[in-house]
Design a protein around this motif. Structure first.
Motif, PDB file in Angstrom:
ATOM      1  N   PRO A   9     -54.842  70.382  -6.052  1.00 47.22           N
ATOM      2  CA  PRO A   9     -54.676  69.396  -7.217  1.00 47.22           C
ATOM      3  C   PRO A   9     -53.794  68.332  -6.842  1.00 47.22           C
ATOM      4  O   PRO A   9     -52.650  68.897  -6.753  1.00 47.22           O
ATOM      5  N   VAL A  10     -54.030  67.301  -7.095  1.00 44.18           N
ATOM      6  CA  VAL A  10     -52.971  66.278  -7.011  1.00 44.18           C
ATOM      7  C   VAL A  10     -52.140  65.945  -8.205  1.00 44.18           C
ATOM      8  O   VAL A  10     -52.735  65.595  -9.419  1.00 44.18           O
ATOM      9  N   LEU A  11     -51.005  66.037  -8.352  1.00 47.91           N
ATOM     10  CA  LEU A  11     -49.991  66.123  -9.346  1.00 47.91           C
ATOM     11  C   LEU A  11     -48.973  64.623  -9.165  1.00 47.91           C
ATOM     12  O   LEU A  11     -48.977  64.542  -7.901  1.00 47.91           O
ATOM     13  N   PRO A  12     -48.862  63.932 -10.169  1.00 47.00           N
ATOM     14  CA  PRO A  12     -48.016  62.825  -9.796  1.00 47.00           C
ATOM     15  C   PRO A  12     -46.719  63.145  -9.154  1.00 47.00           C
ATOM     16  O   PRO A  12     -46.202  64.281  -9.362  1.00 47.00           O
ATOM     17  N   LYS A  13     -46.422  62.267  -8.305  1.00 47.67           N
ATOM     18  CA  LYS A  13     -45.069  62.580  -7.445  1.00 47.67           C
ATOM     19  C   LYS A  13     -43.885  62.691  -8.442  1.00 47.67           C
ATOM     20  O   LYS A  13     -43.025  63.490  -8.038  1.00 47.67           O
ATOM     21  N   LYS A  14     -43.879  62.048  -9.507  1.00 49.40           N
ATOM     22  CA  LYS A  14     -42.622  62.216 -10.396  1.00 49.40           C
ATOM     23  C   LYS A  14     -43.339  62.603 -12.007  1.00 49.40           C
ATOM     24  O   LYS A  14     -44.273  61.709 -12.380  1.00 49.40           O
ATOM     25  N   VAL A  15     -42.837  63.555 -12.580  1.00 49.48           N
ATOM     26  CA  VAL A  15     -43.293  64.156 -13.529  1.00 49.48           C
ATOM     27  C   VAL A  15     -42.041  64.009 -14.671  1.00 49.48           C
ATOM     28  O   VAL A  15     -40.926  64.446 -14.262  1.00 49.48           O
ATOM     29  N   ASN A  16     -42.358  63.230 -15.778  1.00 49.25           N
ATOM     30  CA  ASN A  16     -41.216  62.844 -16.391  1.00 49.25           C
ATOM     31  C   ASN A  16     -40.483  63.790 -17.144  1.00 49.25           C
ATOM     32  O   ASN A  16     -39.150  64.088 -17.373  1.00 49.25           O
ATOM     33  N   ASN A  17     -41.331  64.804 -17.723  1.00 52.88           N
ATOM     34  CA  ASN A  17     -40.944  66.121 -18.382  1.00 52.88           C
ATOM     35  C   ASN A  17     -41.499  67.440 -18.425  1.00 52.88           C
ATOM     36  O   ASN A  17     -42.788  67.249 -17.916  1.00 52.88           O
ATOM     37  N   ILE A  18     -41.131  68.557 -18.629  1.00 48.98           N
ATOM     38  CA  ILE A  18     -41.791  69.758 -18.382  1.00 48.98           C
ATOM     39  C   ILE A  18     -42.746  69.732 -19.178  1.00 48.98           C
ATOM     40  O   ILE A  18     -43.765  70.519 -18.646  1.00 48.98           O
ATOM     41  N   SER A  19     -43.016  69.162 -20.451  1.00 48.21           N
ATOM     42  CA  SER A  19     -44.169  69.416 -21.348  1.00 48.21           C
ATOM     43  C   SER A  19     -45.237  68.754 -20.479  1.00 48.21           C
ATOM     44  O   SER A  19     -46.551  69.231 -20.309  1.00 48.21           O
ATOM     45  N   GLU A  20     -45.223  67.624 -19.732  1.00 46.52           N
ATOM     46  CA  GLU A  20     -46.240  66.835 -19.072  1.00 46.52           C
ATOM     47  C   GLU A  20     -46.601  67.661 -17.784  1.00 46.52           C
ATOM     48  O   GLU A  20     -47.738  67.903 -17.667  1.00 46.52           O
TER      49      GLU A  20
ATOM     50  N   ASP B 167     -48.970  80.198 -23.640  1.00 45.86           N
ATOM     51  CA  ASP B 167     -48.112  80.111 -22.463  1.00 45.86           C
ATOM     52  C   ASP B 167     -47.237  78.820 -22.497  1.00 45.86           C
ATOM     53  O   ASP B 167     -46.064  78.665 -21.946  1.00 45.86           O
ATOM     54  N   GLN B 168     -47.826  77.933 -22.405  1.00 40.92           N
ATOM     55  CA  GLN B 168     -47.294  76.471 -22.274  1.00 40.92           C
ATOM     56  C   GLN B 168     -46.174  76.360 -23.324  1.00 40.92           C
ATOM     57  O   GLN B 168     -45.238  75.851 -22.725  1.00 40.92           O
ATOM     58  N   SER B 169     -46.435  76.467 -24.601  1.00 39.92           N
ATOM     59  CA  SER B 169     -45.122  76.447 -25.518  1.00 39.92           C
ATOM     60  C   SER B 169     -44.083  77.282 -25.167  1.00 39.92           C
ATOM     61  O   SER B 169     -43.055  76.880 -25.452  1.00 39.92           O
ATOM     62  N   GLN B 170     -44.408  78.547 -24.847  1.00 35.81           N
ATOM     63  CA  GLN B 170     -43.291  79.390 -24.515  1.00 35.81           C
ATOM     64  C   GLN B 170     -42.694  78.908 -23.280  1.00 35.81           C
ATOM     65  O   GLN B 170     -41.240  79.038 -23.220  1.00 35.81           O
ATOM     66  N   ILE B 171     -43.337  78.547 -22.176  1.00 35.06           N
ATOM     67  CA  ILE B 171     -42.493  77.841 -20.961  1.00 35.06           C
ATOM     68  C   ILE B 171     -41.743  76.732 -21.421  1.00 35.06           C
ATOM     69  O   ILE B 171     -40.504  76.877 -20.895  1.00 35.06           O
ATOM     70  N   ILE B 172     -42.359  75.520 -22.212  1.00 36.57           N
ATOM     71  CA  ILE B 172     -41.430  74.627 -22.663  1.00 36.57           C
ATOM     72  C   ILE B 172     -40.388  75.002 -23.520  1.00 36.57           C
ATOM     73  O   ILE B 172     -39.244  74.323 -23.074  1.00 36.57           O
ATOM     74  N   ARG B 173     -40.819  75.916 -24.289  1.00 34.83           N
ATOM     75  CA  ARG B 173     -39.337  76.389 -25.325  1.00 34.83           C
ATOM     76  C   ARG B 173     -38.172  76.938 -24.477  1.00 34.83           C
ATOM     77  O   ARG B 173     -37.116  76.591 -24.858  1.00 34.83           O
ATOM     78  N   THR B 174     -38.579  77.871 -23.676  1.00 35.36           N
ATOM     79  CA  THR B 174     -37.653  78.436 -22.806  1.00 35.36           C
ATOM     80  C   THR B 174     -36.878  77.758 -21.884  1.00 35.36           C
ATOM     81  O   THR B 174     -35.690  77.683 -21.865  1.00 35.36           O
ATOM     82  N   PHE B 175     -37.622  76.727 -21.344  1.00 34.12           N
ATOM     83  CA  PHE B 175     -37.137  75.653 -20.128  1.00 34.12           C
ATOM     84  C   PHE B 175     -35.986  74.767 -21.135  1.00 34.12           C
ATOM     85  O   PHE B 175     -35.114  74.668 -20.628  1.00 34.12           O
ATOM     86  N   GLU B 176     -36.476  74.274 -22.293  1.00 36.05           N
ATOM     87  CA  GLU B 176     -35.538  73.490 -23.143  1.00 36.05           C
ATOM     88  C   GLU B 176     -34.384  73.987 -23.456  1.00 36.05           C
ATOM     89  O   GLU B 176     -33.460  73.410 -23.810  1.00 36.05           O
ATOM     90  N   ASP B 177     -34.549  75.439 -23.795  1.00 37.83           N
ATOM     91  CA  ASP B 177     -33.293  76.190 -23.995  1.00 37.83           C
ATOM     92  C   ASP B 177     -32.617  76.573 -23.011  1.00 37.83           C
ATOM     93  O   ASP B 177     -31.396  76.998 -23.164  1.00 37.83           O
ATOM     94  N   GLY B 178     -32.716  76.105 -21.715  1.00 43.15           N
ATOM     95  CA  GLY B 178     -31.821  76.300 -20.434  1.00 43.15           C
ATOM     96  C   GLY B 178     -32.019  77.945 -19.821  1.00 43.15           C
ATOM     97  O   GLY B 178     -31.055  77.995 -18.972  1.00 43.15           O
TER      98      GLY B 178
END
Length: 443
Positions: free
Chosen positions: A15-26, A38-49
């Motif tokens: 799958p072709v992903l953009p070379k630059k992804v602006n944020n973890i949600s995208e 899964d997506q919500s948990q990953i985003i939340r945990t990532f943003e928590d550092g």
């Protein structure tokens, strides 16, 4: 079968992903196998550092998904592909094969692309490194945001970005054709096989042996006929590990009283004068099992802690390793000694060093002439700075001079010369080129 040839020799499109992804949600939104939860948990945990936590979570989900896909091929086939006689139909695949083995097998079967395999191996080593208990509570050894994002991207682009991976189904069709049809001399498949990278030869051997062991009736006859056609055509190019695998399969079939299958493989061995590769006893199987336990520990989580025990078990089995078991044993010992790009298991180094000292010069010549050229594990390590720097210290100048005249392959000769001259970048380059010649990595 002819309709499946193109599928067999092609890699899945990544799958072709953009070379630059602006944020973890995208980035996470592109994971088709990730539920909304899964997506919500990953985003939340990532943003928590909590980068180690999110990296471990998405990595575990990815590698389990890959193992599940591979399991659809059947455990007996997996056992033959990996040359793992300890795996059977009752084995839990999630626990039985290492992450490295899963990635390697998926690449060989075209389930993932070479580029995805390369990125996933790097992600695997990063996750493994930062999950070591001794790194806890040390702020200097914390996973960075950028490293975590690279792991998430690699997992999505290589595995989780697919709804499901279809290549495995196509390969099952290829196996079915080998079982249900008898090939002829002028088959396009035969021509393509001879022209293909080595791992396709290895894959075909393992498929045929798996079918010969499991099939009956007309399917067994087809499998034996195809074995008698294919194996003699590629025998001269086969390395000792594959030759010993054929000999060991014959021995096992004979011991189990499967006379028709054993007789068919006997005809193959007679054609190629291959009875030197039939083991005299089952001692080899014990060494192979022990060596595989070392590799499982080496390629698993917390590897630096887990490697010493199985390596000590292998060491205690005796200093004289049976020839049929030597390929996997030397790979296991060198893997521990070379480590990965993060380091080595210090507690296992003395044992590994002692085992390497016990290897005779004759065996080292055998390793360089017959094994290293197709040892994807060791070649991959030699493309990396840290393992290759340790490789440079393994062999004395005197030892290298004493064996160079006995080495047959130009790539290995150059590798040894640059090892002696301590030209690490040249060693990396040659190892990378050899790795690509095997059929791995991007051309």
């Amino acid at each position: 079968m002819e309709n499946n040839i193109a599928v067999l020799w092609s890699k899945t499109d990544t799958p072709v992903l953009p070379k630059k992804v602006n944020n973890i949600s995208e980035l996470v939104s592109l994971g088709m196998q990730l539920s909304s939860k899964d997506q919500s948990q990953i985003i939340r945990t990532f943003e928590d550092g909590s980068y180690e936590m999110v990296s471990t979570y998405i990595w575990t989900k990815s590698i389990n998904s890959l193992r599940n896909q591979l399991s659809k091929m059947g455990m007996s086939f997996i056992a033959e592909m990996l040359d793992r006689p300890d795996i059977n139909e009752h084995t839990n695949l999630q626990q039985a094969i290492s992450e490295f083995e899963a990635i390697k097998l998926a690449e060989e079967l075209g389930v993932i692309s070479p580029t995805s395999a390369f990125r996933l191996k790097q992600a695997m080593q990063t996750v493994t490194h930062f999950n070591q208990p001794e790194l806890e509570d040390d702020p200097e050894n914390e996973l960075t945001e950028e490293e975590a994002k690279i792991i998430v991207r690699s997992c999505i682009q290589g595995i989780l970005g697919y709804n499901r991976i279809e290549a495995a189904i196509d390969f099952k069709n290829f196996r079915t054709d080998l079982e249900e049809k008898t090939l002829t001399e002028d088959s396009v498949y035969i021509y393509k096989l001879i022209q293909s990278p080595y791992f396709f030869h290895r894959t075909t051997i393992r498929i045929l042996l798996s079918l010969v062991k499991s099939a009956s009736g007309a399917q067994l006859e087809n499998s034996l006929a195809n074995s008698n056609l294919i194996i003699p055509k590629i025998w001269e190019g086969l390395k000792h590990p594959e030759r010993y695998q054929i000999g060991r399969s014959y021995s096992e079939l004979f011991a189990d009283g499967k006379n028709r299958a054993a007789s068919g493989l006997k005809q193959v061995l007679l054609k190629v004068k291959g009875f030197d590769f039939v083991p005299e006893d089952l001692r080899s199987s014990s060494f192979i099992k022990a060596a595989n336990e070392v590799l499982i520990a080496h390629e698993g989580m917390n590897n630096f802690y887990n490697e010493p025990a199985p390596l000590r078990t292998l060491y205690n089995m005796g200093s004289v390793i049976p020839i049929p078991a030597f390929p996997v044993c030397i790979t296991a010992i060198l893997s521990v000694r070379l480590g990965n790009w993060y380091g080595v298991s210090r507690a296992a180094q003395d044992t590994a060093t002692e085992m390497l000292k016990n290897i005779t010069q004759e065996r080292w010549v055998f390793f360089f002439n017959e094994l290293l050229e197709t040892d994807d594990r060791i070649l991959y390590k030699l493309t990396q700075d840290s393992p290759s720097s340790r490789w440079m210290k393994l062999f004395s100048d005197k030892f290298i001079d004493s064996i160079l005249t006995q080495i047959q392959h130009r790539d290995i000769i150059n590798l040894l010369k640059f090892t002696k001259e301590k030209k690490q970048s040249r060693v990396n380059k040659i190892a990378s080129e050899m790795y690509v010649k095997l059929g791995y990595g991007d051309k």
